[in-house]
Design a protein around this motif. Structure first.
Motif, mmCIF file in Angstrom:
data_model
loop_
_atom_site.group_PDB
_atom_site.id
_atom_site.type_symbol
_atom_site.label_atom_id
_atom_site.label_comp_id
_atom_site.label_asym_id
_atom_site.label_seq_id
_atom_site.Cartn_x
_atom_site.Cartn_y
_atom_site.Cartn_z
ATOM 1 N N ARG A 78 26.883 45.799 39.506
ATOM 2 C CA ARG A 78 28.098 45.870 40.315
ATOM 3 C C ARG A 78 27.841 45.358 41.725
ATOM 4 O O ARG A 78 28.657 44.633 42.297
ATOM 5 C CB ARG A 78 28.595 47.314 40.354
ATOM 6 N N PHE A 79 26.711 45.721 42.287
ATOM 7 C CA PHE A 79 26.417 45.308 43.657
ATOM 8 C C PHE A 79 26.214 43.794 43.738
ATOM 9 O O PHE A 79 26.736 43.139 44.650
ATOM 10 C CB PHE A 79 25.168 46.023 44.169
ATOM 11 N N ALA A 80 25.474 43.230 42.788
ATOM 12 C CA ALA A 80 25.186 41.790 42.822
ATOM 13 C C ALA A 80 26.465 40.966 42.731
ATOM 14 O O ALA A 80 26.668 40.015 43.507
ATOM 15 C CB ALA A 80 24.238 41.428 41.685
ATOM 16 N N ILE A 81 27.341 41.335 41.804
ATOM 17 C CA ILE A 81 28.592 40.595 41.643
ATOM 18 C C ILE A 81 29.581 40.953 42.742
ATOM 19 O O ILE A 81 30.265 40.084 43.297
ATOM 20 C CB ILE A 81 29.189 40.870 40.255
ATOM 21 N N SER A 99 35.911 44.931 37.073
ATOM 22 C CA SER A 99 36.707 45.992 36.468
ATOM 23 C C SER A 99 35.982 46.604 35.277
ATOM 24 O O SER A 99 35.939 47.828 35.113
ATOM 25 C CB SER A 99 38.071 45.435 36.036
ATOM 26 N N HIS A 100 35.380 45.750 34.451
ATOM 27 C CA HIS A 100 34.637 46.232 33.285
ATOM 28 C C HIS A 100 33.405 47.031 33.716
ATOM 29 O O HIS A 100 33.144 48.125 33.196
ATOM 30 C CB HIS A 100 34.220 45.053 32.414
ATOM 31 N N ILE A 101 32.652 46.508 34.671
ATOM 32 C CA ILE A 101 31.465 47.215 35.160
ATOM 33 C C ILE A 101 31.867 48.552 35.777
ATOM 34 O O ILE A 101 31.213 49.582 35.580
ATOM 35 C CB ILE A 101 30.703 46.362 36.194
ATOM 36 N N TYR A 102 32.957 48.528 36.510
ATOM 37 C CA TYR A 102 33.411 49.733 37.183
ATOM 38 C C TYR A 102 33.792 50.825 36.186
ATOM 39 O O TYR A 102 33.491 52.003 36.398
ATOM 40 C CB TYR A 102 34.611 49.404 38.072
ATOM 41 N N ASP A 103 34.426 50.439 35.070
ATOM 42 C CA ASP A 103 34.780 51.415 34.042
ATOM 43 C C ASP A 103 33.532 52.098 33.488
ATOM 44 O O ASP A 103 33.542 53.300 33.204
ATOM 45 C CB ASP A 103 35.537 50.734 32.898
#
Length: 231
Positions: free
Chosen positions: A86-89, A156-160
């Motif tokens: 999440r941080f990298a993207i 959004s997917h990573i966050y879920d």
């Protein structure tokens, strides 16, 4: 059954089962029996199987051919990788948004923060699902700008996936002092973004995510965070 009706039922099931997983109705590593689910949700087998396959693709479930479905397990190693991804993207998306964001982008961030800030995790009527929606909306508003659709879909997917872990600190069975609180972190991030300070905003966002990891790591009562698969 018409194709449109089938799709609507499957979409509804995806949302309901996902919420039940997040809210602890089904525990990490638990096997889900299709006949039991059909009775619980009053649906037929075809839309249910479609929903289960979609949830497996979204990493909420694990599908084993000829064996069935299990709730995806959780581990501290996985959470660490989720945070790093999440941080990298997110850092790339944030720099782009800060360099191109307009007045409407700023207003969207302020609105999303205001909505999130109105919910108190210590309140008796606290709605964790609504908090999830507003929390995600705030973080995505930070990076939402023109031509950001591709990165937003990934984030959004990573966050879920990250929210599966945050729910361990938002449940009604968690003592108020042990629940997740933002300690002013969201406001600090918002101020840094609105000042167009990408480096500071990135540092604050990473610290914000790291605190989630630390909180989960220290929550020794969360026996589900074991790192051992049970399927």
């Amino acid at each position: 059954m018409e194709k449109e009706e089938f799709t609507t039922i499957s979409d509804r099931l995806i949302s309901v089962i996902k919420n039940d997983i997040l809210n602890g109705t089904y525990l990490p590593g638990e096997k889900l029996i299709l006949n039991d689910l059909k009775s619980r949700y009053s649906v037929g087998g075809s839309p249910l199987r479609e929903a289960m396959v979609q949830l497996a693709w979204q990493k909420y479930l694990v599908m084993k051919p000829q064996k069935g479905f299990w709730v995806a397990d959780v581990s501290l190693d996985e959470l660490k990788h989720i945070i790093q991804s999440r941080f990298a993207i997110g850092r790339l998306a944030l720099k782009e948004a800060i360099s191109t964001g307009d007045e409407q982008w700023e207003l969207n961030i302020l609105t999303a923060f205001h909505k999130l800030n109105r919910l108190n995790p210590d309140a008796d009527d606290f709605d964790a699902s609504e908090w999830d929606r507003r929390h995600k909306a705030f973080h995505l508003a930070l990076v939402q700008c023109k031509s950001s659709e591709f990165l937003l879909d990934i984030l959004s997917h990573i966050y879920d996936q990250q929210e599966r872990y945050r729910h361990f600190l938002l449940g009604v069975n968690i003592a108020p002092q042990d629940r997740y609180h933002d300690h002013g972190e969201h406001e600090a991030v918002m101020q840094a973004v609105l000042k167009r300070d990408a480096d500071l905003a990135s540092q604050l966002l990473y610290a914000h995510a790291e605190r989630l990891y630390t909180s989960i790591e220290q929550a020794t009562s969360l026996t589900a965070v074991s790192g051992s698969l049970r399927y």
